[in-house]
Write a protein that holds these residues in place. Structure first.
Motif, mmCIF file in Angstrom:
data_model
loop_
_atom_site.group_PDB
_atom_site.id
_atom_site.type_symbol
_atom_site.label_atom_id
_atom_site.label_comp_id
_atom_site.label_asym_id
_atom_site.label_seq_id
_atom_site.Cartn_x
_atom_site.Cartn_y
_atom_site.Cartn_z
ATOM 1 N N PRO A 75 -12.049 -49.081 -20.133
ATOM 2 C CA PRO A 75 -12.670 -50.088 -19.270
ATOM 3 C C PRO A 75 -13.698 -49.437 -18.334
ATOM 4 O O PRO A 75 -13.413 -48.388 -17.754
ATOM 5 N N PRO A 76 -14.891 -50.039 -18.180
ATOM 6 C CA PRO A 76 -15.872 -49.480 -17.240
ATOM 7 C C PRO A 76 -15.312 -49.386 -15.824
ATOM 8 O O PRO A 76 -15.786 -48.588 -15.020
ATOM 9 N N GLY A 77 -14.285 -50.169 -15.526
ATOM 10 C CA GLY A 77 -13.681 -50.106 -14.187
ATOM 11 C C GLY A 77 -12.546 -49.088 -14.090
ATOM 12 O O GLY A 77 -11.827 -49.061 -13.085
ATOM 13 N N ALA A 78 -12.369 -48.257 -15.104
ATOM 14 C CA ALA A 78 -11.269 -47.276 -15.090
ATOM 15 C C ALA A 78 -11.400 -46.357 -13.876
ATOM 16 O O ALA A 78 -12.509 -46.011 -13.453
ATOM 17 N N ARG A 79 -10.241 -45.966 -13.347
ATOM 18 C CA ARG A 79 -10.247 -45.188 -12.100
ATOM 19 C C ARG A 79 -10.941 -43.841 -12.257
ATOM 20 O O ARG A 79 -11.456 -43.299 -11.298
ATOM 21 N N LEU A 80 -10.949 -43.284 -13.458
ATOM 22 C CA LEU A 80 -11.546 -41.949 -13.598
ATOM 23 C C LEU A 80 -13.037 -41.944 -13.279
ATOM 24 O O LEU A 80 -13.583 -40.912 -12.887
ATOM 25 N N PHE A 81 -13.690 -43.101 -13.377
ATOM 26 C CA PHE A 81 -15.116 -43.158 -13.033
ATOM 27 C C PHE A 81 -15.337 -43.205 -11.517
ATOM 28 O O PHE A 81 -16.450 -43.011 -11.054
ATOM 29 N N GLY A 82 -14.277 -43.499 -10.794
ATOM 30 C CA GLY A 82 -14.416 -43.604 -9.330
ATOM 31 C C GLY A 82 -14.349 -42.252 -8.640
ATOM 32 O O GLY A 82 -14.552 -42.153 -7.434
ATOM 33 N N GLU A 83 -14.045 -41.203 -9.385
ATOM 34 C CA GLU A 83 -13.896 -39.861 -8.799
ATOM 35 C C GLU A 83 -15.124 -39.025 -9.107
ATOM 36 O O GLU A 83 -15.767 -39.212 -10.142
ATOM 37 N N ALA A 84 -15.418 -38.083 -8.238
ATOM 38 C CA ALA A 84 -16.556 -37.188 -8.477
ATOM 39 C C ALA A 84 -16.282 -36.350 -9.722
ATOM 40 O O ALA A 84 -15.130 -36.038 -10.028
ATOM 41 N N GLY A 85 -17.330 -35.998 -10.430
ATOM 42 C CA GLY A 85 -17.176 -35.125 -11.607
ATOM 43 C C GLY A 85 -17.549 -35.854 -12.882
ATOM 44 O O GLY A 85 -17.497 -37.078 -12.968
ATOM 45 N N GLU A 86 -17.943 -35.040 -13.870
ATOM 46 C CA GLU A 86 -18.423 -35.598 -15.135
ATOM 47 C C GLU A 86 -17.297 -36.183 -15.982
ATOM 48 O O GLU A 86 -16.216 -35.596 -16.066
ATOM 49 N N VAL A 87 -17.594 -37.301 -16.630
ATOM 50 C CA VAL A 87 -16.676 -37.864 -17.629
ATOM 51 C C VAL A 87 -17.471 -38.021 -18.925
ATOM 52 O O VAL A 87 -18.506 -38.689 -18.943
ATOM 53 N N VAL A 88 -17.004 -37.385 -19.980
ATOM 54 C CA VAL A 88 -17.655 -37.525 -21.290
ATOM 55 C C VAL A 88 -16.767 -38.363 -22.181
ATOM 56 O O VAL A 88 -15.556 -38.130 -22.269
ATOM 57 N N LEU A 89 -17.382 -39.345 -22.808
ATOM 58 C CA LEU A 89 -16.641 -40.239 -23.699
ATOM 59 C C LEU A 89 -17.204 -40.063 -25.106
ATOM 60 O O LEU A 89 -18.391 -40.300 -25.330
ATOM 61 N N TYR A 90 -16.378 -39.573 -26.008
ATOM 62 C CA TYR A 90 -16.852 -39.367 -27.386
ATOM 63 C C TYR A 90 -16.537 -40.594 -28.225
ATOM 64 O O TYR A 90 -15.394 -41.076 -28.252
ATOM 65 N N THR A 91 -17.577 -41.082 -28.913
ATOM 66 C CA THR A 91 -17.390 -42.186 -29.837
ATOM 67 C C THR A 91 -18.178 -41.870 -31.112
ATOM 68 O O THR A 91 -18.732 -40.782 -31.239
ATOM 69 N N ASP A 92 -18.194 -42.823 -32.052
ATOM 70 C CA ASP A 92 -19.005 -42.612 -33.257
ATOM 71 C C ASP A 92 -20.039 -43.729 -33.346
ATOM 72 O O ASP A 92 -20.057 -44.647 -32.517
ATOM 73 N N SER A 93 -20.898 -43.651 -34.356
ATOM 74 C CA SER A 93 -21.993 -44.627 -34.386
ATOM 75 C C SER A 93 -21.464 -46.033 -34.635
ATOM 76 O O SER A 93 -22.035 -47.004 -34.145
ATOM 77 N N ALA A 94 -20.343 -46.164 -35.343
ATOM 78 C CA ALA A 94 -19.784 -47.499 -35.564
ATOM 79 C C ALA A 94 -19.377 -48.114 -34.220
ATOM 80 O O ALA A 94 -19.677 -49.275 -33.934
ATOM 81 N N GLY A 95 -18.727 -47.318 -33.397
ATOM 82 C CA GLY A 95 -18.281 -47.815 -32.086
ATOM 83 C C GLY A 95 -19.467 -48.165 -31.206
ATOM 84 O O GLY A 95 -19.486 -49.221 -30.559
ATOM 85 N N ALA A 96 -20.474 -47.303 -31.209
ATOM 86 C CA ALA A 96 -21.614 -47.515 -30.319
ATOM 87 C C ALA A 96 -22.458 -48.702 -30.772
ATOM 88 O O ALA A 96 -22.959 -49.465 -29.946
ATOM 89 N N SER A 97 -22.600 -48.879 -32.116
ATOM 90 C CA SER A 97 -23.460 -49.983 -32.568
ATOM 91 C C SER A 97 -22.714 -51.317 -32.519
ATOM 92 O O SER A 97 -23.332 -52.368 -32.434
ATOM 93 N N ARG A 98 -21.364 -51.249 -32.542
ATOM 94 C CA ARG A 98 -20.591 -52.486 -32.479
ATOM 95 C C ARG A 98 -20.836 -53.209 -31.151
ATOM 96 O O ARG A 98 -20.887 -54.426 -31.096
ATOM 97 N N ASP A 99 -20.981 -52.439 -30.090
ATOM 98 C CA ASP A 99 -21.071 -53.064 -28.775
ATOM 99 C C ASP A 99 -21.996 -52.259 -27.846
ATOM 100 O O ASP A 99 -21.548 -51.559 -26.945
ATOM 101 N N PRO A 100 -23.334 -52.396 -28.071
ATOM 102 C CA PRO A 100 -24.267 -51.626 -27.235
ATOM 103 C C PRO A 100 -24.137 -51.972 -25.757
ATOM 104 O O PRO A 100 -24.351 -51.115 -24.887
ATOM 105 N N ALA A 101 -23.769 -53.228 -25.462
ATOM 106 C CA ALA A 101 -23.631 -53.614 -24.046
ATOM 107 C C ALA A 101 -22.521 -52.809 -23.383
ATOM 108 O O ALA A 101 -22.622 -52.398 -22.222
ATOM 109 N N ARG A 102 -21.466 -52.555 -24.158
ATOM 110 C CA ARG A 102 -20.348 -51.774 -23.625
ATOM 111 C C ARG A 102 -20.790 -50.340 -23.315
ATOM 112 O O ARG A 102 -20.395 -49.758 -22.315
ATOM 113 N N VAL A 103 -21.640 -49.803 -24.196
ATOM 114 C CA VAL A 103 -22.164 -48.450 -23.956
ATOM 115 C C VAL A 103 -22.907 -48.435 -22.625
ATOM 116 O O VAL A 103 -22.699 -47.556 -21.780
#
Ligand SMILES: NC(=O)c1ccc[n+]([C@@H]2O[C@H](COP(=O)([O-])OP(=O)(O)OC[C@H]3O[C@@H](n4cnc5c(N)ncnc54)[C@H](OP(=O)(O)O)[C@@H]3O)[C@@H](O)[C@H]2O)c1
Length: 221
Positions: A75-103
């Motif tokens: 979820p874009p509202g996940a708590r890990l985004f509220g903390e300082a520091g980099e978060v990398v989310l690995y996905t594949d092209s199927a996931g990214a093209s399924r929902d560009p708005a989510r990206v």
């Protein structure tokens, strides 16, 4: 920890009794400080909404937090985004093209969304190595843990046992996928040692051959 991809120190943990969450949390906080990366699957983010940060005097040192998430369920509202520091989310092209708005939503929340040909342990470790990462803590959950063990891409395993007895035929195990049918063929850990951390017992072992396996997995993928 060495400088080649295979020398990344991937600690794997197993938290076995069902006071496992508390014991695993104590253990994870200590381990996060010793690794460049803390890695989980999207299932753990959905279930626990963890921060995955370091605490105490290690809090200020950079700690890359990584989520494996082909379907972009984080979820874009996940708590890990509220903390300082980099978060990398690995996905594949199927996931990214399924929902560009989510990206876009995840990027706006602060995630670095990285599209890999496949979200496999070898691809993920290779990409992390290219960033200069040399040690990865695979913190869970059981699905992602099984994936790394199945790929043979780990070189240290830890099982955390709290001093509590909690039964339950459906208590979750540390690896979600059966790895072998014949127990004689199960991957073995070597140089097993036991240590205490407060009330908890920690069993740790090593696995040899990780470097070679990583190089051949990357070459094949
Ligand atoms: N006690 C402990 O030590 C500990 C530690 C951590 C978590 N947990 C618990 O574990 C539970 C969550 O475990 P879980 O098994 O459901 O989730 P998980 O292992 O955290 O995440 C699983 C998800 O990761 C995604 N994924 C992406 N690439 C993958 C790959 N190469 N291999 C495997 N999965 C990949 C998959 O979703 P996509 O197909 O969408 O990519 C998969 O459904 C929670 O209840 C949490 O509390 C316990």
């Amino acid at each position: 920890v060495g400088d080649e991809p295979g020398r990344q120190d991937r600690r794997r943990r197993r938290a076995q009794s069902l006071d496992q969450r508390a014991a695993a949390r104590r253990w994870a906080l200590a381990e996060r400080a010793a690794h460049d990366v803390t890695l989980v699957g999207s299932g753990t983010v959905l279930a626990d909404d963890p921060l995955l940060t370091r605490r105490g005097r290690d809090a200020e040192r950079p700690n890359l937090r990584v989520v494996l998430d082909r379907r972009l369920r984080t979820p874009p509202g996940a708590r890990l985004f509220g903390e300082a520091g980099e978060v990398v989310l690995y996905t594949d092209s199927a996931g990214a093209s399924r929902d560009p708005a989510r990206v876009s939503e995840l990027q706006a929340a602060g995630a670095q969304v990285v599209i890999l040909p496949a979200v496999s342990p070898s691809m993920v470790l290779s990409e992390l190595h290219a960033r200069g990462v040399r040690s990865v803590l695979v913190e869970g959950g059981a699905t992602v843990a099984a994936s790394f063990v199945h790929a043979g891409l780990y070189d240290r395993v830890a099982a955390v046992c709290a001093p509590k007895l909690l039964g339950g035929a459906s208590a979750p195990g540390p690896l979600a996928t059966a790895l072998v049918e014949d127990p004689n063929e199960a991957p073995r850990v070597e140089r097993l040692r036991v240590r205490r951390a407060g009330e908890d017992l920690i069993l740790e072992g090593l696995r040899s051959g990780c470097s070679a396996d990583l190089f051949s997995a990357v070459a094949e993928s």
